[in-house]
Enzyme design. Structure first.
Site, PDB file in Angstrom:
ATOM      1  N   GLU A 200       6.341 -25.432  -0.932  1.00  0.00           N
ATOM      2  CA  GLU A 200       6.689 -26.814  -0.609  1.00  0.00           C
ATOM      3  C   GLU A 200       5.462 -27.563  -0.084  1.00  0.00           C
ATOM      4  OE1 GLU A 200       8.074 -24.040   0.301  1.00  0.00           O
ATOM      5  OE2 GLU A 200      10.163 -24.232   0.902  1.00  0.00           O
TER       6      GLU A 200
ATOM      7  N   THR B 265      10.447  16.566 -10.483  1.00  0.00           N
ATOM      8  CA  THR B 265      11.038  16.975  -9.204  1.00  0.00           C
ATOM      9  C   THR B 265      11.322  15.767  -8.323  1.00  0.00           C
ATOM     10  OG1 THR B 265       9.629  18.929  -9.351  1.00  0.00           O
ATOM     11  CG2 THR B 265      10.749  18.554  -7.251  1.00  0.00           C
ATOM     12  N   LEU B 266      10.293  14.952  -8.090  1.00  0.00           N
ATOM     13  CA  LEU B 266      10.470  13.798  -7.196  1.00  0.00           C
ATOM     14  C   LEU B 266      11.348  12.723  -7.844  1.00  0.00           C
ATOM     15  CD1 LEU B 266       9.905  12.594  -4.499  1.00  0.00           C
ATOM     16  CD2 LEU B 266       7.676  11.807  -5.322  1.00  0.00           C
TER      17      LEU B 266
ATOM     18  N   CYS C 220      11.743 -22.690   4.464  1.00  0.00           N
ATOM     19  CA  CYS C 220      11.725 -21.992   5.757  1.00  0.00           C
ATOM     20  C   CYS C 220      11.804 -22.995   6.907  1.00  0.00           C
ATOM     21  CB  CYS C 220      10.486 -21.115   5.873  1.00  0.00           C
ATOM     22  SG  CYS C 220       8.973 -22.040   6.113  1.00  0.00           S
TER      23      CYS C 220
ATOM     24  N   ARG D 134       2.822  -1.680 -11.491  1.00  0.00           N
ATOM     25  CA  ARG D 134       2.087  -1.302 -10.276  1.00  0.00           C
ATOM     26  C   ARG D 134       1.603  -2.545  -9.546  1.00  0.00           C
ATOM     27  NH1 ARG D 134      -2.206   3.385 -12.129  1.00  0.00           N
ATOM     28  NH2 ARG D 134      -0.699   4.993 -12.716  1.00  0.00           N
TER      29      ARG D 134
ATOM     30  N   ASP E  59      -2.351  16.417 -12.052  1.00  0.00           N
ATOM     31  CA  ASP E  59      -3.024  15.415 -12.901  1.00  0.00           C
ATOM     32  C   ASP E  59      -4.168  14.680 -12.225  1.00  0.00           C
ATOM     33  OD1 ASP E  59      -1.082  16.078 -14.705  1.00  0.00           O
ATOM     34  OD2 ASP E  59       0.184  14.330 -14.289  1.00  0.00           O
TER      35      ASP E  59
ATOM     36  N   GLU F 186       6.003   6.856  -9.412  1.00  0.00           N
ATOM     37  CA  GLU F 186       5.421   7.435 -10.618  1.00  0.00           C
ATOM     38  C   GLU F 186       5.144   8.892 -10.305  1.00  0.00           C
ATOM     39  OE1 GLU F 186       1.868   6.062 -13.316  1.00  0.00           O
ATOM     40  OE2 GLU F 186       2.586   4.360 -12.164  1.00  0.00           O
TER      41      GLU F 186
END
Ligand code: AOF
Ligand code: ZN
Length: 367
Positions: A56, A299-300, A79, A188, A204, A295
């Site tokens: 604004e 497992t995770l 706001c 990302r 990796d 990413e």
């Protein structure tokens, strides 16, 4: 509320402006503003970064005296608090704006309806609800954090057409095309946090940083690493930007080796031998993380799915087949009954280069 075609067009333009801040406003929301006087746009603005002018304020500066009697279209409730910058409500009043149209209330407790109330108290016509769904979509993380204290979580996985991610040997890199990897860069870049697990770091050694021209901001990188096994020479650590390692034990020697590299080590509660994901999300919410991009390996990724602690699953599907001995997309416990299976709903499916990007969200009821 019956909105006119021109109301819709002006708000759509305000969204276009807001999207300029997609990669830069964090931890603030992306917001755009258009000022219209006598059917003509007299000022436009968007919020670029925290600490800088709000949308604004930018639009009012562009409009100057032409803001008097104008309608302001804003993609979020203006706001009403002194944060890093003065309240937009007061700026709109001082400029003599006659009408304010916005999408949804700002759930920031310092605002939450106060902006609209103050404008109304000054005799300004205030209307909300226009393009509310778009407002939810533009700032899913900001809104989630303000409403619940936790960020919005996207889990990314890349798989073959038969839903496999890697060979049994662990060889996994680049199943998907270059275009899919470029697309990942955009996810990302818009995120507050890129989160991975120690398994991926050790297997990796990814950098997990943002490497696109449009963005100079590096999201905080978070490694879930119970026993502090992250090597101090890991690429994820030796790149620009803040790195947080969430552990469940604190071995002084390992902790200090990481801290010497500028890494922040936090001990978080443990749940069956692993960092408790809900506690990690609480911690990230406290750190003002809006969107979290996960990413990681099966497992995770599986843990987020099992605990239903994700908001969006982003699947890159490559036109190849890896066969039944290859690793699964996500690790899930064997199902005793079909009723216990997680239920998702597809929200998008688009080609990205030679691959498909499929987005699915948790769904409460079977259809
Ligand atoms: C608006 N317009 O363009 C934005 C708003 O610390 P500050 O001063 O930058 O204030 C941040 C808060 O302001 C943020 O948490 C949210 O409540 C609101 N964001 N509001 O009227 C804007 N970016
Ligand atoms: Zn403001």
């Amino acid at each position: 509320m019956a909105w006119s075609e021109s109301d819709r067009q002006h708000m759509a333009r305000a969204f276009e402006l807001a999207r300029h801040g997609l990669y830069t406003t964090d931890p603030n929301p992306r917001v755009g503003c258009v000022l219209v006087n006598d059917g003509r746009i007299v000022g436009e603005g968007w919020h670029e970064r925290a600490g800088g002018p709000h949308a604004e304020a930018a639009a009012l500066a562009a409009a100057g005296a032409a803001a008097r009697g104008a309608t302001a279209f804003v993609t979020l409730e203006p706001c009403d608090h002194h944060g890093r910058t003065p309240p937009c409500s007061l700026a709109l009043i001082a400029a003599g704006v006659a009408r304010v149209v916005y999408t949804i209330d700002d759930p920031n407790p310092a605002v939450a309806g106060n902006g609209a109330a103050r404008l109304r108290a000054q005799g300004i016509v205030v209307e909300s609800g226009l393009m509310a769904a778009e407002a939810e979509q533009l700032n899913p993380g900001y809104l989630r954090r303000r409403r619940t204290g936790r960020p919005f979580v996207r889990v990314k996985v890349a798989a073959s057409l038969d839903g496999r991610t890697a060979l049994a040997s662990g060889e996994s890199r680049w199943i998907t095309s270059k275009a899919a990897r470029a697309d990942v860069q955009h996810y990302r870049a818009r995120s507050s946090v890129v989160l991975t697990g120690i398994g991926t770091v050790l297997a990796d050694d990814p950098a997990m940083n943002v490497r696109i021209e449009e963005s100079r901001r590096q999201p905080m990188r978070v490694v879930l690493d119970s026993r502090l096994r992250t090597p101090p020479e890991a690429r994820i650590i030796n790149r620009q930007g803040h790195v947080l390692v969430a552990a469940t034990t604190s071995d002084a020697q390992r902790r200090e080796a990481l801290q010497r590299k500028g890494v922040e080590v936090q001990v978080v509660p443990e749940r069956v031998g692993r960092p408790d994901l809900a506690a990690v999300l609480d911690l990230l919410g406290q750190r003002e993380a809006n969107e979290v991009w996960v990413e990681a390996g099966a497992t995770l990724a599986g843990a987020f799915v099992r605990e239903m602690l994700f908001d969006e699953l982003v699947v890159y599907l490559a036109p190849t087949l890896l066969g039944p001995d290859a690793r699964p997309l996500v690790d899930l416990p064997a199902l005793a009954q079909l009723d216990a299976r997680p239920l998702l709903r597809f929200t998008e499916c688009i080609p990205v280069g030679d691959d498909l990007r499929i987005t699915a969200v948790p769904c409460k009821e079977a259809s």
